[in-house]
Design a protein around this motif. Structure first.
Motif, PDB file in Angstrom:
ATOM      1  N   ARG A  93       0.949  -1.152   0.088  1.00  0.00           N
ATOM      2  CA  ARG A  93      -0.056   0.055  -0.061  1.00  0.00           C
ATOM      3  C   ARG A  93       0.675   1.178  -0.145  1.00  0.00           C
ATOM      4  O   ARG A  93       0.615   2.324  -0.469  1.00  0.00           O
TER       5      ARG A  93
ATOM      6  N   GLY B 134      -0.476  -0.759  -4.443  1.00  0.00           N
ATOM      7  CA  GLY B 134      -1.980  -1.024  -4.344  1.00  0.00           C
ATOM      8  C   GLY B 134      -2.217  -1.601  -3.284  1.00  0.00           C
ATOM      9  O   GLY B 134      -1.727  -1.785  -2.176  1.00  0.00           O
ATOM     10  N   ASP B 135      -3.758  -2.140  -3.143  1.00  0.00           N
ATOM     11  CA  ASP B 135      -4.386  -2.651  -2.102  1.00  0.00           C
ATOM     12  C   ASP B 135      -4.981  -3.856  -2.403  1.00  0.00           C
ATOM     13  O   ASP B 135      -5.522  -3.762  -3.632  1.00  0.00           O
TER      14      ASP B 135
ATOM     15  N   ALA C 168      -7.709  -4.874  -1.407  1.00  0.00           N
ATOM     16  CA  ALA C 168      -9.317  -4.554  -1.670  1.00  0.00           C
ATOM     17  C   ALA C 168      -9.533  -4.045  -2.980  1.00  0.00           C
ATOM     18  O   ALA C 168     -10.836  -3.978  -3.351  1.00  0.00           O
ATOM     19  N   ASN C 169      -8.658  -3.850  -3.530  1.00  0.00           N
ATOM     20  CA  ASN C 169      -8.877  -3.053  -5.111  1.00  0.00           C
ATOM     21  C   ASN C 169      -8.473  -4.092  -6.357  1.00  0.00           C
ATOM     22  O   ASN C 169      -7.370  -4.474  -6.461  1.00  0.00           O
ATOM     23  N   PRO C 170      -9.372  -4.911  -6.730  1.00  0.00           N
ATOM     24  CA  PRO C 170      -9.355  -5.740  -7.749  1.00  0.00           C
ATOM     25  C   PRO C 170      -8.185  -5.166  -9.145  1.00  0.00           C
ATOM     26  O   PRO C 170      -7.505  -6.006  -9.299  1.00  0.00           O
ATOM     27  N   GLU C 171      -8.489  -3.969  -9.448  1.00  0.00           N
ATOM     28  CA  GLU C 171      -7.427  -3.639 -10.644  1.00  0.00           C
ATOM     29  C   GLU C 171      -5.986  -3.738 -10.167  1.00  0.00           C
ATOM     30  O   GLU C 171      -4.924  -4.048 -10.653  1.00  0.00           O
ATOM     31  N   ASP C 172      -5.678  -3.315  -8.726  1.00  0.00           N
ATOM     32  CA  ASP C 172      -4.644  -3.331  -8.217  1.00  0.00           C
ATOM     33  C   ASP C 172      -4.000  -5.053  -7.957  1.00  0.00           C
ATOM     34  O   ASP C 172      -2.953  -5.034  -8.333  1.00  0.00           O
TER      35      ASP C 172
ATOM     36  N   GLN D 195     -10.774  -9.388   0.437  1.00  0.00           N
ATOM     37  CA  GLN D 195      -9.527  -9.338  -0.188  1.00  0.00           C
ATOM     38  C   GLN D 195      -9.301 -10.965  -0.441  1.00  0.00           C
ATOM     39  O   GLN D 195      -8.246 -11.185  -1.626  1.00  0.00           O
TER      40      GLN D 195
ATOM     41  N   THR E  43     -10.942 -11.676  -3.712  1.00  0.00           N
ATOM     42  CA  THR E  43     -10.496 -10.976  -4.817  1.00  0.00           C
ATOM     43  C   THR E  43      -9.046 -11.706  -5.437  1.00  0.00           C
ATOM     44  O   THR E  43      -8.887 -11.784  -6.562  1.00  0.00           O
TER      45      THR E  43
END
Length: 179
Positions: free
Chosen positions: A32, A51-52, A54-58, A89, A92
């Protein structure tokens, strides 16, 4: 191999990365905050994806072209509803890893007590393992709290003892753990 390490700024991940590099692997880390890598002797030898989970693109960017991954993270310190955050998470990560052809995941979870109901934290750790195993080949290691210089557990105890030489502890801290 190209390997993704999540949790590279943590106690285990920070010690795993140099060993993977020594063995000739290409290592990518998902973090992160890349500033938390400063001062690590291996920081310039890895590919950093900010990234994180929790973010699918990351997660997609981090997993693209990866042969295997290390899942060494948990949301306990960063989320109000950590169990829901961990489940989201893990789902994902697992779904995208399967979609992108990641061959294997190594997961570090927590030891479950042989009897009785595990704590909410340990139930969440076990759930993450179930999710990863349900989607792709997973090796799951389980460990008790890892207490060493730099680990969250160690630093929390150090911080408290430096500031509070004596402390009356609430009853809820009495949770037996396996060493």
């Amino acid at each position: 191999m190209t390997l993704l390490v999540t949790g590279a700024t943590g106690y285990v991940g920070g010690r795993l990365v140099p060993r993977l590099l020594e063995r000739g692997h290409r290592v990518r880390v998902l973090v992160r905050n890349p500033l938390r890598l400063q001062g690590r002797p291996w920081a310039e030898q890895v590919e950093v994806v900010q990234g994180d989970l929790a973010n699918p693109e990351d997660v997609r960017r981090a997993l693209l072209g990866v042969d295997a991954g290390y899942y060494l993270v948990h949301a306990m310190l960063s989320e109000t509803d950590f169990a829901q955050a961990e489940e989201t998470q893990a789902l994902t990560f697992a779904r995208l890893a399967k979609e992108l052809g990641v061959g294997h995941v190594v997961y570090l979870g927590g030891l479950l007590p042989p009897t009785g109901t595990p704590s909410h934290h340990l139930q969440s750790r076990a759930r993450v393992g179930e999710i990863l195993r349900a989607h792709l080949p997973t090796t799951e290691f389980r460990a008790g709290p890892i207490v060493g210089s730099g680990s969250a557990s160690f630093e929390m105890v150090r911080y408290l003892t430096e500031r509070l030489p004596v402390m009356v502890a609430p009853r809820w801290i009495l949770n037996p753990v396996s060493p």
